[in-house]
Design a protein around this motif. Structure first.
Motif, PDB file in Angstrom:
ATOM      1  N   ARG B  16      35.015  28.127  42.325  1.00  0.00           N
ATOM      2  CA  ARG B  16      34.664  29.453  41.799  1.00  0.00           C
ATOM      3  C   ARG B  16      34.559  29.444  40.280  1.00  0.00           C
ATOM      4  O   ARG B  16      33.988  30.343  39.686  1.00  0.00           O
ATOM      5  N   LYS B  99      38.415  42.707  28.443  1.00  0.00           N
ATOM      6  CA  LYS B  99      39.150  42.606  29.712  1.00  0.00           C
ATOM      7  C   LYS B  99      38.322  41.942  30.816  1.00  0.00           C
ATOM      8  O   LYS B  99      38.492  42.232  31.999  1.00  0.00           O
ATOM      9  N   THR B 100      37.399  41.063  30.401  1.00  0.00           N
ATOM     10  CA  THR B 100      36.556  40.393  31.391  1.00  0.00           C
ATOM     11  C   THR B 100      37.401  39.526  32.325  1.00  0.00           C
ATOM     12  O   THR B 100      37.190  39.511  33.537  1.00  0.00           O
ATOM     13  N   ALA B 103      39.189  41.557  34.986  1.00  0.00           N
ATOM     14  CA  ALA B 103      38.304  41.958  36.086  1.00  0.00           C
ATOM     15  C   ALA B 103      38.088  40.782  37.036  1.00  0.00           C
ATOM     16  O   ALA B 103      38.146  40.937  38.255  1.00  0.00           O
ATOM     17  N   ILE B 104      37.865  39.600  36.476  1.00  0.00           N
ATOM     18  CA  ILE B 104      37.570  38.434  37.314  1.00  0.00           C
ATOM     19  C   ILE B 104      38.782  38.066  38.174  1.00  0.00           C
ATOM     20  O   ILE B 104      38.639  37.656  39.320  1.00  0.00           O
ATOM     21  N   MET B 105      39.982  38.253  37.606  1.00  0.00           N
ATOM     22  CA  MET B 105      41.187  37.877  38.368  1.00  0.00           C
ATOM     23  C   MET B 105      41.423  38.774  39.567  1.00  0.00           C
ATOM     24  O   MET B 105      42.189  38.418  40.458  1.00  0.00           O
ATOM     25  N   ASN B 106      40.800  39.952  39.600  1.00  0.00           N
ATOM     26  CA  ASN B 106      40.905  40.796  40.790  1.00  0.00           C
ATOM     27  C   ASN B 106      40.043  40.270  41.926  1.00  0.00           C
ATOM     28  O   ASN B 106      40.206  40.677  43.072  1.00  0.00           O
ATOM     29  N   ALA B 107      39.116  39.399  41.605  1.00  0.00           N
ATOM     30  CA  ALA B 107      38.310  38.727  42.628  1.00  0.00           C
ATOM     31  C   ALA B 107      39.067  37.452  43.031  1.00  0.00           C
ATOM     32  O   ALA B 107      40.079  37.110  42.427  1.00  0.00           O
ATOM     33  N   PRO B 108      38.587  36.754  44.062  1.00  0.00           N
ATOM     34  CA  PRO B 108      39.297  35.533  44.463  1.00  0.00           C
ATOM     35  C   PRO B 108      39.062  34.367  43.497  1.00  0.00           C
ATOM     36  O   PRO B 108      38.554  33.320  43.875  1.00  0.00           O
ATOM     37  N   VAL B 109      39.409  34.580  42.248  1.00  0.00           N
ATOM     38  CA  VAL B 109      39.296  33.560  41.205  1.00  0.00           C
ATOM     39  C   VAL B 109      40.637  33.543  40.480  1.00  0.00           C
ATOM     40  O   VAL B 109      41.183  34.601  40.190  1.00  0.00           O
ATOM     41  N   SER B 110      41.167  32.347  40.212  1.00  0.00           N
ATOM     42  CA  SER B 110      42.471  32.291  39.559  1.00  0.00           C
ATOM     43  C   SER B 110      42.299  32.188  38.050  1.00  0.00           C
ATOM     44  O   SER B 110      41.220  31.857  37.555  1.00  0.00           O
ATOM     45  N   ASP B 113      41.067  28.842  37.069  1.00  0.00           N
ATOM     46  CA  ASP B 113      39.603  28.705  37.143  1.00  0.00           C
ATOM     47  C   ASP B 113      38.955  29.282  35.883  1.00  0.00           C
ATOM     48  O   ASP B 113      38.007  28.701  35.347  1.00  0.00           O
ATOM     49  N   LEU B 261      49.295  36.081  30.328  1.00  0.00           N
ATOM     50  CA  LEU B 261      48.604  37.027  31.208  1.00  0.00           C
ATOM     51  C   LEU B 261      49.230  37.223  32.584  1.00  0.00           C
ATOM     52  O   LEU B 261      48.971  38.226  33.229  1.00  0.00           O
ATOM     53  N   LEU B 262      50.012  36.273  33.056  1.00  0.00           N
ATOM     54  CA  LEU B 262      50.530  36.397  34.424  1.00  0.00           C
ATOM     55  C   LEU B 262      51.949  36.941  34.449  1.00  0.00           C
ATOM     56  O   LEU B 262      52.678  36.728  35.389  1.00  0.00           O
TER      57      LEU B 262
END
Lengths: 311, 263
Positions: B16, B99-100, B103-110, B113, B261-262
């Protein structure tokens, strides 16, 4: 299968003397197809709970299953079946509306040829017909939030999570979002939303939970929560009484005329099962003004979480 | 319970990451012309100005004209700059301001990645800029040998190395202003000490001993001979240093970004 099951969730930030426990043993189970609202003042732990549920931060303790999959171990697979509308706008300012949807679908591994035909339908759902080529900067706050909602639907999610979806929107934009969320639940999508607008929760949610300081204080349907936690009638009293304010009146009379009275600033909130004696008494107090209304969720919320400001 | 060791665990990547790379590429495509001109104009003007101007005073350096000497250095340091700018300013915009990443981390992307995609993208963009500069250098006749084409993988590796170093700064930055420290305290001195404008032999011994370990020195040591049509000496060493710094810096950058971030 529950779309989201949380049990015993604890989240602590920092260590040792500086540790802050933001979520303190939270249990939550969503039923498929329901709309569930998580209510709480700022800092109650709502957003942290969502971040844990999505596997974006590690829980200190507890177990989470999202779409039946354990989180954080399989959070990535679970997120493929979830849509998220975050609190802050995070649309791509360099892309048009359509490109925002296409690129976001790419993060789910959805090929462009499958997504492109659905774009008019997704934009129409968000009330953005014909905005395919509009730039993000040209959209109003409400339009951006609606596009974010459309973006969260590109993967046809089983569960839609919205973090304060209508904060900062005007009434027209809020009503449109509410109407769309109702349509989604009617189509079978489960919804979990956080809000601090009581009317939003009362209108949309089948069930809700009020949380504060990392714990759930009350849970059930809006009616159940109101019935279980508060007297059914409220009389708000303000104005002048014997040269002083409503607070002085409350100190002298409230205990005899209602079950419970809260004074906030210059207003006394009297909670009672029968307002008749209180209203009769007020008829003889010309300086005092009053508002008689049924108790609502906001009364429960303020009773449970207090009237102090949260900053 | 998250601990420091969790944040610095090895990266777990998925394919991804190419969707994230593609997002950055698509944005670049919209602004490709100004972007290329921006990456090209400054180094080319310096190279021609210094090369022909100073070149009048300095007839020959290490057996070639000053401008031919400068060409390799220019290509290496402008690749460094392009990768650094992308990882710092553009990366910070995507991570913090727009905050790009969120947004991407809410999808199945870690997040792993995303950071890996940023690394690859910054190196790709630096490589695109480098190829444009290489074309100008070739047009002026300073890259006549086919060996010059071998600089393309070298500048990609140089891009990776400086992107990884830049991502460490991005992970630590409270705001854009923070990057000024990195440029004035790290990038600018490195440019002057790495043999870009003059041979490292001119440096005092003690300085040279340190300077030859700077990553840009290794990039210059590979790029310059290739442009002049010669096989660089110690190719393995130079490649290994650049690759080693890339791996170590990426690991550190990823750990620091996860910590940021985590939480």
């Amino acid at each position: 299968m529950s779309p989201l099951e949380i049990s015993g969730l604890v989240k602590r930030f920092g260590e040792g003397a500086e540790a802050r426990e933001v979520v303190r043993g939270l249990d939550l189970s969503l039923a498929p197809g329901e709309c569930f609202a998580l209510l709480g003042p700022n800092g109650a732990g709502k957003t942290t709970t969502l971040r844990c549920a999505l596997g974006l931060t590690a829980a200190t303790a507890g177990s989470i299953r999202l779409c039946g999959l354990p989180v954080p171990e399989r959070a990535r697979d679970a997120r493929a079946r979830v849509g998220v509308v975050p609190q802050l706008d995070s649309l791509d300012p360099d892309f048009t509306c359509a490109e925002n949807l296409l690129v976001f679908a790419g993060y789910f591994g959805l090929p462009e040829r499958d997504v492109r035909p659905r774009i008019p339908e997704l934009l129409a759902f968000a009330g953005l017909e014909g905005k395919e080529n509009a730039r993000i900067q040209s959209l109003s706050g409400g339009m951006k939030r609606r596009l974010t909602l459309a973006r969260a639907l590109v993967n046809r999610p089983e569960l839609l999570i919205l973090d304060e979806p209508t904060t900062g929107l005007d009434p027209q934009a809020r009503h449109l979002i509410w109407e769309r969320l109702r349509r989604l639940t009617a189509e079978g999508t489960t919804i979990l939303l956080t809000t601090h607008f009581m009317d939003e929760a009362e209108r949309l949610a089948n069930r809700l939970a009020i949380m504060d300081a990392g714990r759930i204080l009350a849970q059930g349907s809006p009616r159940e929560v109101i019935a279980a936690h508060i007297e059914p009638q409220v009389v708000e009293i303000f104005g002048e009484w014997q040269g002083e304010g409503a607070a002085a009146w409350a100190a002298a009379h409230a205990h005899a005329l209602c079950q419970r009275c809260e004074v906030s600033g210059e207003t006394a909130f009297c909670y009672t099962t029968d307002a008749a004696p209180l209203l009769a008494h007020l008829a003889h107090q010309p300086g005092l003004r009053s508002l008689h209304r049924p108790a609502n969720l906001e009364d429960v919320f303020l009773k449970l979480t207090g009237r102090d400001l949260r900053d | 319970m998250t601990s420091v060791t969790d944040h610095f665990a090895p990266p777990r990547l998925s394919l991804r990451l190419f969707a994230v790379w593609r997002r950055n590429f698509l944005v670049w495509c919209k602004l490709a012309l100004p972007s290329i001109v921006g990456n090209l104009a400054d180094p080319v003007i310096y190279m021609l100005g210094l090369g022909y101007g100073l070149g009048m005073l300095v007839p020959e350096v290490e057996g070639v004209s000053y401008i031919a000497f400068l060409a390799g250095g220019t290509l290496a340091y402008s690749t460094m700059n392009a990768a650094t700018f992308e990882a710092l300013y553009s990366g910070f915009s995507r991570m913090h301001t727009q905050k790009t990443w969120e947004a991407i981390m809410n999808a199945p992307v870690s997040l792993d990645d995303i950071v890996a995609a940023e690394l690859l993208w910054a190196a790709s963009k630096a490589c695109l800029a480098g190829v444009a500069i290489l074309a100008v250098i070739a047009a002026f006749g300073f890259a006549a040998s086919p060996l010059a084409l071998a600089v393309i993988p070298v500048i990609f590796l140089t891009g990776l190395c400086f992107a990884a170093l830049g991502l460490i700064m991005t992970a630590l930055a409270p705001s854009y202003d923070f990057f000024m420290y990195y440029f004035t305290l790290v990038i600018t001195p490195m440019t002057l000490l790495s043999g870009v404008f003059f041979p490292q032999g001119q440096l005092p011994d003690a300085v040279r001993a340190v300077a030859q370990w700077l990553p840009l020195s290794h990039a210059v040591a590979l790029v310059r001979p290739l442009l002049l049509g010669q096989m660089p000496g110690q190719i393995g060493l130079h490649l290994a240093v650049l690759a080693g710094i890339t791996v170590a810096a990426f690991w550190l950058a990823l750990g620091l970004t996860r910590r940021r971030l985590l939480k």
